[in-house]
Design a protein around this motif. Structure first.
Motif, PDB file in Angstrom:
ATOM      1  N   SER A 250       0.781  -1.223   0.016  1.00  0.00           N
ATOM      2  CA  SER A 250      -0.085   0.167  -0.077  1.00  0.00           C
ATOM      3  C   SER A 250       0.881   1.374   0.004  1.00  0.00           C
ATOM      4  N   ILE A 251       0.450   2.109   0.863  1.00  0.00           N
ATOM      5  CA  ILE A 251       1.498   3.330   1.044  1.00  0.00           C
ATOM      6  C   ILE A 251       2.736   3.053   1.544  1.00  0.00           C
ATOM      7  N   VAL A 252       3.925   3.153   1.028  1.00  0.00           N
ATOM      8  CA  VAL A 252       5.100   2.859   1.705  1.00  0.00           C
ATOM      9  C   VAL A 252       5.958   3.746   2.333  1.00  0.00           C
ATOM     10  N   LEU A 253       6.124   3.732   3.448  1.00  0.00           N
ATOM     11  CA  LEU A 253       6.947   4.806   4.228  1.00  0.00           C
ATOM     12  C   LEU A 253       8.322   4.324   4.947  1.00  0.00           C
ATOM     13  N   SER A 254       8.811   4.948   5.640  1.00  0.00           N
ATOM     14  CA  SER A 254      10.154   4.538   6.302  1.00  0.00           C
ATOM     15  C   SER A 254      10.150   3.266   7.058  1.00  0.00           C
ATOM     16  N   SER A 255      11.503   2.667   7.156  1.00  0.00           N
ATOM     17  CA  SER A 255      11.681   1.400   7.697  1.00  0.00           C
ATOM     18  C   SER A 255      11.234   1.285   9.197  1.00  0.00           C
ATOM     19  N   ASP A 265      14.587   8.028   2.234  1.00  0.00           N
ATOM     20  CA  ASP A 265      15.479   9.027   1.447  1.00  0.00           C
ATOM     21  C   ASP A 265      14.670   9.685   0.370  1.00  0.00           C
ATOM     22  N   ASN A 266      13.213   9.752   0.369  1.00  0.00           N
ATOM     23  CA  ASN A 266      12.812  10.486  -0.634  1.00  0.00           C
ATOM     24  C   ASN A 266      11.570  10.941  -0.353  1.00  0.00           C
ATOM     25  N   TRP A 267      10.929  11.952  -0.918  1.00  0.00           N
ATOM     26  CA  TRP A 267       9.658  12.743  -0.898  1.00  0.00           C
ATOM     27  C   TRP A 267       8.523  12.261  -1.082  1.00  0.00           C
ATOM     28  N   ASN A 268       8.601  11.067  -1.650  1.00  0.00           N
ATOM     29  CA  ASN A 268       7.307  10.321  -2.137  1.00  0.00           C
ATOM     30  C   ASN A 268       5.905  10.416  -1.157  1.00  0.00           C
ATOM     31  N   GLY A 269       4.868  10.113  -1.656  1.00  0.00           N
ATOM     32  CA  GLY A 269       3.816   9.969  -0.781  1.00  0.00           C
ATOM     33  C   GLY A 269       3.646  10.974   0.188  1.00  0.00           C
ATOM     34  N   PRO A 270       3.164  10.727   1.372  1.00  0.00           N
ATOM     35  CA  PRO A 270       2.751  11.646   2.498  1.00  0.00           C
ATOM     36  C   PRO A 270       4.083  12.121   2.907  1.00  0.00           C
ATOM     37  N   VAL A 298       8.798   0.167   4.806  1.00  0.00           N
ATOM     38  CA  VAL A 298       9.424  -0.389   3.593  1.00  0.00           C
ATOM     39  C   VAL A 298      10.207  -1.615   3.812  1.00  0.00           C
ATOM     40  N   ASP A 299      10.593  -1.927   4.884  1.00  0.00           N
ATOM     41  CA  ASP A 299      11.381  -3.079   5.199  1.00  0.00           C
ATOM     42  C   ASP A 299      10.564  -4.257   5.617  1.00  0.00           C
ATOM     43  N   MET A 300       9.232  -4.089   5.707  1.00  0.00           N
ATOM     44  CA  MET A 300       8.092  -5.106   5.869  1.00  0.00           C
ATOM     45  C   MET A 300       7.865  -5.655   4.598  1.00  0.00           C
ATOM     46  N   VAL A 301       7.843  -4.662   3.727  1.00  0.00           N
ATOM     47  CA  VAL A 301       7.510  -5.039   2.201  1.00  0.00           C
ATOM     48  C   VAL A 301       8.671  -5.850   1.657  1.00  0.00           C
ATOM     49  N   ILE A 302       9.794  -5.498   2.058  1.00  0.00           N
ATOM     50  CA  ILE A 302      10.856  -6.295   1.620  1.00  0.00           C
ATOM     51  C   ILE A 302      11.413  -7.443   2.022  1.00  0.00           C
ATOM     52  N   CYS A 325       0.173  -6.392   0.361  1.00  0.00           N
ATOM     53  CA  CYS A 325       1.079  -5.928   1.743  1.00  0.00           C
ATOM     54  C   CYS A 325       0.319  -4.670   2.266  1.00  0.00           C
ATOM     55  N   SER A 326      -0.256  -4.771   3.366  1.00  0.00           N
ATOM     56  CA  SER A 326      -0.927  -3.615   3.890  1.00  0.00           C
ATOM     57  C   SER A 326      -1.253  -3.901   5.198  1.00  0.00           C
ATOM     58  N   THR A 327      -1.684  -2.824   5.816  1.00  0.00           N
ATOM     59  CA  THR A 327      -1.900  -2.614   7.464  1.00  0.00           C
ATOM     60  C   THR A 327      -3.384  -2.420   7.866  1.00  0.00           C
TER      61      THR A 327
END
Length: 530
Positions: A250-255, A265-270, A298-302, A325-327
């Protein structure tokens, strides 16, 4: 000789094809891996996790496009210098030599990979992770189709020549079927077939494609979700005997966990919006605050991707596997709680050079949000740019607000709607892992501590995006305290002035106003000592 950790099968596993007893790291022992999108946010985390947790991996090839005067080798060297790889550099520096660049371009025929490299990949690769994509919501349809659909087709052509391929993991998005409220772990056919769309886009001029984009998208909000749906449909029909897995985050954020909690390391999403709110320059957004914010670390997606590769590689199953892969089902959090916690920790760990006290509002009313934008975004931007112009500085706030406004518009669809992403396949995969793998490759989102996670997320933005050391916090907190009292004083003055205007004809009310004003002046005199 490494110790052997036997995986104990759960009752669920007895209903599945024969499951190997090897752990995930043992599965990757001696394997050669090929990654597209390895220089992107998710690709970096995937590469780091492979090197750190699967030390037996033989080689990792990254498809890298020459860019900004750098060749593939130079871009790889820069990538491996990222703070993300600090643990690997410190503990097993020689493992970095396992990572080799393959010069190519996902937008070009044959991926622009040389004949020699293509032959070498066909002979040696065992596992492919395809994460290369344009994730820009407002990308031109022609380019989005070229990268997300044609790029996927070209990769599959290469994969079909790989004689030792054991797993192909394609990264999609949970929102590729956002025209549905209930999304199961199956491929849904889009209104137009992928071959029809690619043929149309390839033969028409880009300007003409732009005029047709809205009609082609139908009930999908952007080219990203549309082309990801096309890619899935094409894969379903053309996978052949490939060991294919589709992972839909879904919406991927920090680890969430190591090696760096909160790494982003990016400005994507929220993230771009949250960073701007922390700087005090973004204060209103169209959002139904009671809707679920389906965010995933992101680490859970990986970890899920690696486990999915192990699963299909050890069971030799050739049926298409899909993982949402969602919460939202196991560990939901509302936009209200997410935004509220972000503000709590942006004030606790303030950024340097903050323009105004971080605060804001969300509303599901388009009219109210538009009014808020004029008063809270555009008016201050014009005033600040005017003063910058007078003092010889370079006006920038209007330009920044333009960018933030576009980013906010792209997110509105996702902050005002809600989906139910079925994740039974993800839960079942977690059940068949042995205990050590559940810990090392954790993708159990039910265990997320949202408060701790968001605290690290805000700290991660501060450290890894704004590059601010922890030593700068004391001064930043002093500045934040001054901004807080200034902000509250202005709010009080505004209320008193309105009160004065409304009660000017009534003597008792005037007297109350005068006493309140004297109290405010007294507090203002104390402000420098705070």
């Amino acid at each position: 000789m490494p110790s052997i950790d036997l995986c104990i099968e759960s009752p669920m596993a007895s209903m599945q094809p024969t499951l190997s007893s090897m752990t995930i790291s043992e599965f990757f022992q001696g394997k050669t891996v090929f990654i597209t999108g390895g220089t992107g946010f998710m690709g970096k985390v995937l590469l780091e996790k492979l090197l750190r947790s699967c030390p037996g991996v033989s080689k990792v090839y990254l498809l890298i496009r020459p860019k900004k005067g750098q060749n593939a080798h130079e871009r790889l060297s820069e990538l491996l210098c990222s703070p993300l790889f600090h643990t690997v550099r410190k503990e097993r520096p020689n493992d970095l030599y396992k990572v080799l660049p393959i010069e190519g371009d996902i937008t070009q025929p044959d991926l622009a990979i040389s004949i020699n490299d293509r032959n070498m990949l066909a002979r040696s690769v065992n596992i492919v992770f395809h994460s290369a994509a344009t994730v820009k919501f407002d990308e031109k349809l022609k380019l989005s189709v070229t990268i997300n659909v044609l790029g996927t087709q070209r990769l599959v052509e290469l994969c079909k020549k790989m004689g030792n391929l054991e797993a192909l993991i394609h990264v999609s998005t949970a929102y590729c079927n956002c025209n549905r409220t209930d999304v199961r772990e199956v491929v849904y056919n889009p209104p137009m077939g992928p071959d029809q769309v690619t043929s149309l886009v390839e033969c028409l001029d880009e300007d003409l494609v732009d005029t047709l984009t809205d009609k082609l998208l139908g009930d999908r909000p952007n080219t990203y979700t549309f082309t990801k749906a096309l890619a899935e449909s094409w894969l379903k029909e053309n996978k052949g005997d490939l060991p294919l897995v589709i992972v839909r985050p879904s919406i991927v954020l920090s680890s969430n966990d190591g090696p760096l909690e909160g790494w982003v390391d990016n400005w994507n999403g929220p993230t771009g919006i949250i960073a701007a709110a922390g700087k005090g320059i973004f204060r209103t957004m169209l959002c139904d605050s009671n809707r679920t914010a389906d965010l995933v670390p992101v680490d859970m997606v990986i970890n899920l991707m690696l486990a999915a590769a192990w699963r299909i590689g050890t069971t030799k199953n050739r049926e298409l596997q899909i993982y949402n892969c969602s919460t939202g089902q196991q560990k939901p959090i509302t936009w209200k709680n997410f935004i509220g916690l972000c503000f709590v920790y942006m004030r606790k760990y303030p950024y340097s050079e903050v323009s105004w006290y971080p605060d804001g509002t969300t509303t599901s009313s388009k009219l109210l949000n538009t009014l808020n934008q004029y008063f809270l975004h555009w008016a201050p931007a014009y005033v600040m740019d005017y003063f910058l112009h007078l003092t010889g500085g370079k006006p920038m706030m209007i330009r920044i607000q333009n960018k933030l406004s576009k980013a906010a518009v792209c997110l509105e669809y996702f902050t005002t709607n809600e989906w139910k992403f079925d994740d039974e396949n993800v839960k079942n995969l977690n059940k068949v892992l042995c205990e050590s793998d559940r810990k090392e490759y954790n993708f159990n989102v039910a265990k997320i501590d949202w408060e701790r996670y968001i605290e690290n997320y805000v700290l991660g933005i501060r450290k890894y995006i704004f590059k601010e050391d922890i030593d700068s916090l004391p001064q930043a907190r002093k500045n934040m305290l001054r901004l807080y009292w200034t902000y509250r004083s202005i709010q009080i003055i505004s209320v008193l002035l309105m009160w004065r205007f409304l009660t000017i004809k009534y003597t008792p009310m005037r007297q109350m106003w005068s006493k309140a004003l004297h109290l405010l002046i007294h507090l203002a005199r104390l402000l420098p000592f705070l």
